[in-house]
Write a protein that holds these residues in place. Structure first.
Motif: not given
Lengths: 357, 170
Positions: A211-221, A322-332
């Motif tokens: 579920f988390t990866c799918a949200i990341a794949e969809n590029k949503r907050a 609900t959640l704020p945006r992660f920083r780019y390096d945190q996402v990686m």
């Protein structure tokens, strides 16, 4: 031959109608209302016809008129061809992916076996991943072709992020495949008749990661670093307007629906109600004759499936606001240094459990 | 129907491959390569090799080509200046002619003596995931493992090379 053709056409029209006709316009409204709800606002309610606003439901129509009449702008020095193609590339995979997701079981209707899935492919799950991986081209090319540094940065971020999370997502479904022993989504769905056989019980870690990866794949907050309006204006679609801009959004919304459908199919019993099998449904509706029972059972299947899908759409919307945006390096870092080891351990443990069985 | 689809996919693959080679814009060339992969996947589907088709799109079109694009965009490769020199064009045409004539010879030979090239009789569900998986893990286990070992070596090598460059720049 004629029966099969009609069956296919009806199914395609149904899914197309639900996705393009219902979900993609309605989700724009849902997103506004959901954000309003969570921020204690009223939300979109100004579009009215003769004083009726029906809780802002005319807004999708107003939006449609707006985008259709808006100037289609291509910036100076942009690659005109690729700039035009990019929105199509990001929209098409989102539409296609739903072809292999089952929305019901198999029933006999007027002497003809109806399988409630558009294309029952042997490689169903891989098919979805094949097309999901193509969606990243839309973002990258859109960002590059706009001849704008913000767009370009957004495109690069999008491609890196989608590639990284695709790895985890691909490894993640290996656990699901191991448990069910098939890639065919209709079989995965059919195996979840038993409530305790639902994917969420067999692959709990897999569900969270997927579920988390799918949200990341969809590029949503919280993973929307690719559009990050406070850093990159609007990321890869900064230079888009009118219909093309909306196509990027439609792609995103349809992907939300597809993610909902996939999660439902793999982890939440597909079209099954807990403890109720298709045969029990047919038995229950036997008062309506064989065909009537089939039709009623199909309706129950479809309602159950889409109710679950709508729940997961709501969940994604809630997470997004609900959640704020992660920083780019945190996402990686999250993708490579945390999810990848967890997913490998998950595969290992799944293998051990299967061996011990 | 199948033949028609084959012609469409085949023509598409050849056309996009030609466009890929002749295009001077790197990004357009890369996109044409993606298109070629797609048409090839279509041909695989016609051959009943669904798994291969899906993997073709995932691995080549989805992963490798996105990386290609990434590199092209990051390194900012410019359009090649000037036209291709005449000698190069001659070499290209010559090699195409040689390969083409080889193919034609092969086809004629196969027609004269059918025992040379046999269309292998394959069991019907040979392209399914199950069939391919069984083959990979029984008959071709050693090559499969060797290939995965090679890939692992490549990954380790890439990490070492990249790390050395980072250490140097510090």
């Amino acid at each position: 031959m004629v029966a099969e053709l009609t069956e296919s056409i009806v199914k395609i029209l149904f899914i197309f109608g639900v996705n393009i006709g219902f979900f993609s316009p309605i989700l724009g409204w849902v997103e506004r209302k959901q954000s309003a709800l969570m921020q204690d606002r009223v939300g979109a309610n100004r579009a009215d016809i003769c004083g009726f606003t029906i809780i802002g439901l005319f807004h999708p129509i107003a939006d449609a008129i707006k985008v259709l009449t808006k100037e289609d702008f291509i910036p100076d020095g942009a690659d005109r061809l690729i700039h035009t193609i990019a929105p199509f590339i990001s929209l098409t995979p989102a539409i296609i992916a739903f072809a292999v997701i089952p929305f019901g079981g198999q029933y006999d209707l007027f002497g003809h076996r109806v399988n409630l899935i558009i294309a029952d492919l042997d490689v169903g799950l891989l098919f979805i991943f094949a097309f999901a991986s193509l969606a990243s081209f839309g973002a990258v090319l859109g960002g590059w072709a706009s001849n704008n540094n913000w767009s370009f940065l957004g495109g690069l971020r999008a491609s890196a992020q989608m590639l990284s999370y695709e790895v985890v997502m691909g490894l993640n479904i290996i656990g699901v495949i191991m448990v069910y022993g098939t890639l065919r989504l209709s079989e995965i769905g059919a195996m979840q008749v038993d409530f305790f056989n639902w994917g969420i019980f067999l692959q709990p870690v897999g569900f969270v990661l997927f579920f988390t990866c799918a949200i990341a794949e969809n590029k949503r907050a919280p993973f929307d670093v690719a559009e990050a309006e406070s850093e990159l204006v609007a990321g890869y679609f900064t230079e888009y307007s009118g219909m093309k801009f909306v196509m990027f959004w439609m792609g995103e919304f349809l992907e939300i629906v597809t993610i909902g459908g996939l999660v439902t199919t793999m982890f939440f019993g597909a079209w099954h109600l807990p403890f109720v099998s298709d045969l029990m449904l047919l038995d229950f509706f036997s008062f309506a004759g064989p065909n009537g029972a089939s039709i009623l059972a199909i309706l129950v299947n479809i309602t159950t499936f889409f109710a679950k899908v709508i729940f997961f759409i709501w969940l994604q919307m809630t997470i997004r606001w609900t959640l704020p945006r992660f920083r780019y390096d945190q996402v990686m870092r999250l993708g490579w240094k945390m999810f990848l080891p967890i997913v490998l351990i998950n595969i290992f443990i799944t293998g051990l459990v299967l061996l011990a069985k | 129907m199948q033949l028609l689809m084959f012609y469409i996919f085949g023509l598409g693959a050849v056309l996009s491959a030609t466009l890929m080679v002749t295009n001077i814009k790197p990004v357009t060339a890369a996109m044409n390569l993606v298109l070629t992969m797609f048409f090839l996947a279509g041909i695989y589907v016609l051959l009943d090799a669904h798994l291969l088709a899906a993997l073709q799109i995932i691995v080549y079109a989805g992963a490798v080509m996105v990386l290609f694009l990434f590199v092209i965009l990051l390194l900012n490769v410019h359009e090649k200046e000037g036209a291709t020199s005449r000698r190069k064009v001659m070499i290209q045409f010559g090699s195409v002619a040689i390969v083409g004539s080889l193919f034609i010879t092969m086809a004629t030979l196969a027609e004269i003596d059918p025992s040379l090239i046999k269309a292998g009789d394959v069991a019907n569900p040979f392209g399914t995931t199950k069939a391919v998986g069984r083959l990979l893990f029984t008959d071709f286990l050693l090559p499969f493992e060797v290939a995965s070992f090679l890939l692992l070596a490549a990954i380790v090598g890439a990490v070492i090379l990249a790390k050395r460059r980072i250490d140097d720049s510090k």
